[in-house]
Design a protein around this motif. Structure first.
Motif, PDB file in Angstrom:
ATOM      1  N   ARG A   5      14.288 -15.133   6.264  1.00  0.00           N
ATOM      2  CA  ARG A   5      15.523 -14.377   5.874  1.00  0.00           C
ATOM      3  C   ARG A   5      15.862 -12.904   6.640  1.00  0.00           C
ATOM      4  N   HIS A   6      14.796 -12.752   7.305  1.00  0.00           N
ATOM      5  CA  HIS A   6      14.902 -11.186   7.796  1.00  0.00           C
ATOM      6  C   HIS A   6      14.548 -10.120   6.694  1.00  0.00           C
ATOM      7  N   ASN A   7      14.203 -10.385   5.688  1.00  0.00           N
ATOM      8  CA  ASN A   7      14.324  -9.522   4.622  1.00  0.00           C
ATOM      9  C   ASN A   7      12.856  -8.816   4.835  1.00  0.00           C
ATOM     10  N   LEU A   8      12.814  -7.939   5.585  1.00  0.00           N
ATOM     11  CA  LEU A   8      11.581  -7.131   5.997  1.00  0.00           C
ATOM     12  C   LEU A   8      10.999  -6.053   5.172  1.00  0.00           C
ATOM     13  N   GLN A   9      11.965  -5.641   4.090  1.00  0.00           N
ATOM     14  CA  GLN A   9      11.939  -4.629   3.210  1.00  0.00           C
ATOM     15  C   GLN A   9      11.046  -5.146   2.218  1.00  0.00           C
ATOM     16  N   VAL A  10      11.140  -6.481   1.683  1.00  0.00           N
ATOM     17  CA  VAL A  10      10.204  -7.056   0.565  1.00  0.00           C
ATOM     18  C   VAL A  10       8.730  -7.627   0.875  1.00  0.00           C
ATOM     19  N   ALA A  11       8.917  -7.732   2.319  1.00  0.00           N
ATOM     20  CA  ALA A  11       7.629  -8.420   2.726  1.00  0.00           C
ATOM     21  C   ALA A  11       6.408  -7.570   2.609  1.00  0.00           C
ATOM     22  N   PRO A  12       6.394  -6.241   2.752  1.00  0.00           N
ATOM     23  CA  PRO A  12       5.276  -5.393   2.584  1.00  0.00           C
ATOM     24  C   PRO A  12       4.834  -5.607   1.150  1.00  0.00           C
ATOM     25  N   LEU A  13       5.593  -5.736   0.072  1.00  0.00           N
ATOM     26  CA  LEU A  13       5.234  -5.502  -1.255  1.00  0.00           C
ATOM     27  C   LEU A  13       4.646  -6.987  -1.538  1.00  0.00           C
ATOM     28  N   LEU A  14       4.793  -8.187  -0.900  1.00  0.00           N
ATOM     29  CA  LEU A  14       4.475  -9.372  -0.977  1.00  0.00           C
ATOM     30  C   LEU A  14       3.084  -9.402  -0.446  1.00  0.00           C
ATOM     31  N   VAL A  15       2.750  -8.506   0.636  1.00  0.00           N
ATOM     32  CA  VAL A  15       1.510  -8.741   1.244  1.00  0.00           C
ATOM     33  C   VAL A  15       0.814  -8.002   0.137  1.00  0.00           C
ATOM     34  N   ASP A  16       1.312  -6.718  -0.199  1.00  0.00           N
ATOM     35  CA  ASP A  16       0.445  -5.893  -1.321  1.00  0.00           C
ATOM     36  C   ASP A  16      -0.092  -6.793  -2.337  1.00  0.00           C
ATOM     37  N   GLN A  17       0.783  -7.491  -2.930  1.00  0.00           N
ATOM     38  CA  GLN A  17       0.598  -8.468  -4.005  1.00  0.00           C
ATOM     39  C   GLN A  17      -0.239  -9.429  -3.692  1.00  0.00           C
ATOM     40  N   ALA A  18      -0.326  -9.973  -2.442  1.00  0.00           N
ATOM     41  CA  ALA A  18      -1.446 -11.196  -2.453  1.00  0.00           C
ATOM     42  C   ALA A  18      -2.596 -10.605  -1.996  1.00  0.00           C
ATOM     43  N   GLU A  19      -2.773  -8.994  -1.532  1.00  0.00           N
ATOM     44  CA  GLU A  19      -4.078  -8.443  -1.520  1.00  0.00           C
ATOM     45  C   GLU A  19      -4.727  -8.544  -2.599  1.00  0.00           C
ATOM     46  N   ASP A  20      -3.849  -7.940  -3.806  1.00  0.00           N
ATOM     47  CA  ASP A  20      -4.237  -7.709  -5.141  1.00  0.00           C
ATOM     48  C   ASP A  20      -4.859  -9.012  -5.601  1.00  0.00           C
ATOM     49  N   ALA A  21      -4.253  -9.952  -5.545  1.00  0.00           N
ATOM     50  CA  ALA A  21      -4.562 -11.382  -6.011  1.00  0.00           C
ATOM     51  C   ALA A  21      -5.852 -11.924  -5.332  1.00  0.00           C
ATOM     52  N   ALA A  22      -5.836 -11.489  -4.067  1.00  0.00           N
ATOM     53  CA  ALA A  22      -7.301 -12.020  -3.403  1.00  0.00           C
ATOM     54  C   ALA A  22      -8.642 -11.247  -3.943  1.00  0.00           C
ATOM     55  N   LYS A  23      -8.071 -10.149  -4.400  1.00  0.00           N
ATOM     56  CA  LYS A  23      -9.400  -9.223  -5.100  1.00  0.00           C
ATOM     57  C   LYS A  23      -9.751  -9.944  -6.363  1.00  0.00           C
ATOM     58  N   THR A  24      -8.776 -10.495  -7.227  1.00  0.00           N
ATOM     59  CA  THR A  24      -8.970 -10.913  -8.439  1.00  0.00           C
ATOM     60  C   THR A  24      -9.337 -12.274  -8.653  1.00  0.00           C
ATOM     61  N   ALA A  25      -8.963 -13.186  -7.465  1.00  0.00           N
ATOM     62  CA  ALA A  25      -9.203 -14.545  -7.692  1.00  0.00           C
ATOM     63  C   ALA A  25     -10.044 -15.105  -6.525  1.00  0.00           C
ATOM     64  N   VAL A  26     -10.494 -16.389  -6.786  1.00  0.00           N
ATOM     65  CA  VAL A  26     -11.239 -16.910  -5.504  1.00  0.00           C
ATOM     66  C   VAL A  26     -10.368 -17.716  -4.842  1.00  0.00           C
ATOM     67  N   ILE A  27      -9.898 -17.173  -3.622  1.00  0.00           N
ATOM     68  CA  ILE A  27      -9.031 -17.934  -2.827  1.00  0.00           C
ATOM     69  C   ILE A  27      -9.879 -18.120  -1.496  1.00  0.00           C
ATOM     70  N   PRO A  28     -10.407 -19.279  -1.086  1.00  0.00           N
ATOM     71  CA  PRO A  28     -11.250 -19.625   0.085  1.00  0.00           C
ATOM     72  C   PRO A  28     -10.616 -18.906   1.249  1.00  0.00           C
ATOM     73  N   ASP A  29      -9.508 -19.151   1.569  1.00  0.00           N
ATOM     74  CA  ASP A  29      -8.995 -18.760   2.950  1.00  0.00           C
ATOM     75  C   ASP A  29      -8.119 -17.288   2.712  1.00  0.00           C
ATOM     76  N   ALA A  30      -8.432 -16.482   1.574  1.00  0.00           N
ATOM     77  CA  ALA A  30      -7.321 -15.236   1.459  1.00  0.00           C
ATOM     78  C   ALA A  30      -7.346 -14.519   2.540  1.00  0.00           C
ATOM     79  N   GLU A  31      -8.427 -14.247   3.150  1.00  0.00           N
ATOM     80  CA  GLU A  31      -8.352 -13.250   4.337  1.00  0.00           C
ATOM     81  C   GLU A  31      -7.474 -13.888   5.615  1.00  0.00           C
ATOM     82  N   GLY A  32      -7.616 -15.250   5.955  1.00  0.00           N
ATOM     83  CA  GLY A  32      -6.855 -15.753   6.758  1.00  0.00           C
ATOM     84  C   GLY A  32      -5.323 -15.561   6.447  1.00  0.00           C
ATOM     85  N   VAL A  33      -5.042 -15.919   5.068  1.00  0.00           N
ATOM     86  CA  VAL A  33      -3.665 -15.888   4.688  1.00  0.00           C
ATOM     87  C   VAL A  33      -3.210 -14.400   4.684  1.00  0.00           C
ATOM     88  N   LEU A  34      -3.987 -13.458   4.424  1.00  0.00           N
ATOM     89  CA  LEU A  34      -3.366 -12.018   4.636  1.00  0.00           C
ATOM     90  C   LEU A  34      -3.202 -11.709   6.018  1.00  0.00           C
TER      91      LEU A  34
END
Length: 103
Positions: A5-34
């Motif tokens: 959608r070329h909504n580049l303003q919200v994407a960094p927030l989603l990256v931050d949320q994904a990084e936080d989730a990866a710290k608290t959950a066991v996600i086998p490929d979290a680093e690759g997703v990030l």
């Protein structure tokens, strides 16, 4: 979806949320997703420095594991970094035989 959608303003927030989730959950490929999230955000936003930071991770994974699709992704991110030499290196292995071989 936000990058499409070329909504580049919200994407960094989603990256931050994904990084936080990866710290608290066991996600086998979290680093690759990030790496994917950061790499494609940098590419979509024309951030050459961000692409330069993320492209090596794509390349390492592709070469170490022989994953053709990740090699193609590495080529895309290297384009955003302004490195046609690395793009050629990544796509140079795509011979006709390799592309028509077993999947």
């Amino acid at each position: 979806m936000e990058l499409l959608r070329h909504n580049l303003q919200v994407a960094p927030l989603l990256v931050d949320q994904a990084e936080d989730a990866a710290k608290t959950a066991v996600i086998p490929d979290a680093e690759g997703v990030l790496h994917n999230m950061r790499g494609y955000l940098a590419w979509s936003g024309g951030d050459a420095e961000g692409c330069m930071r993320e492209a090596p991770a794509f390349e390492r994974h592709a070469v170490e594991h022989g994953v053709a699709v990740v090699r193609a992704e590495a080529a895309v991110i290297w384009t955003g970094a302004g490195r046609p030499d690395k793009v050629r290196e990544m796509i140079g292995v795509f011979t006709a035989e390799m592309l028509t071989g077993p999947r």
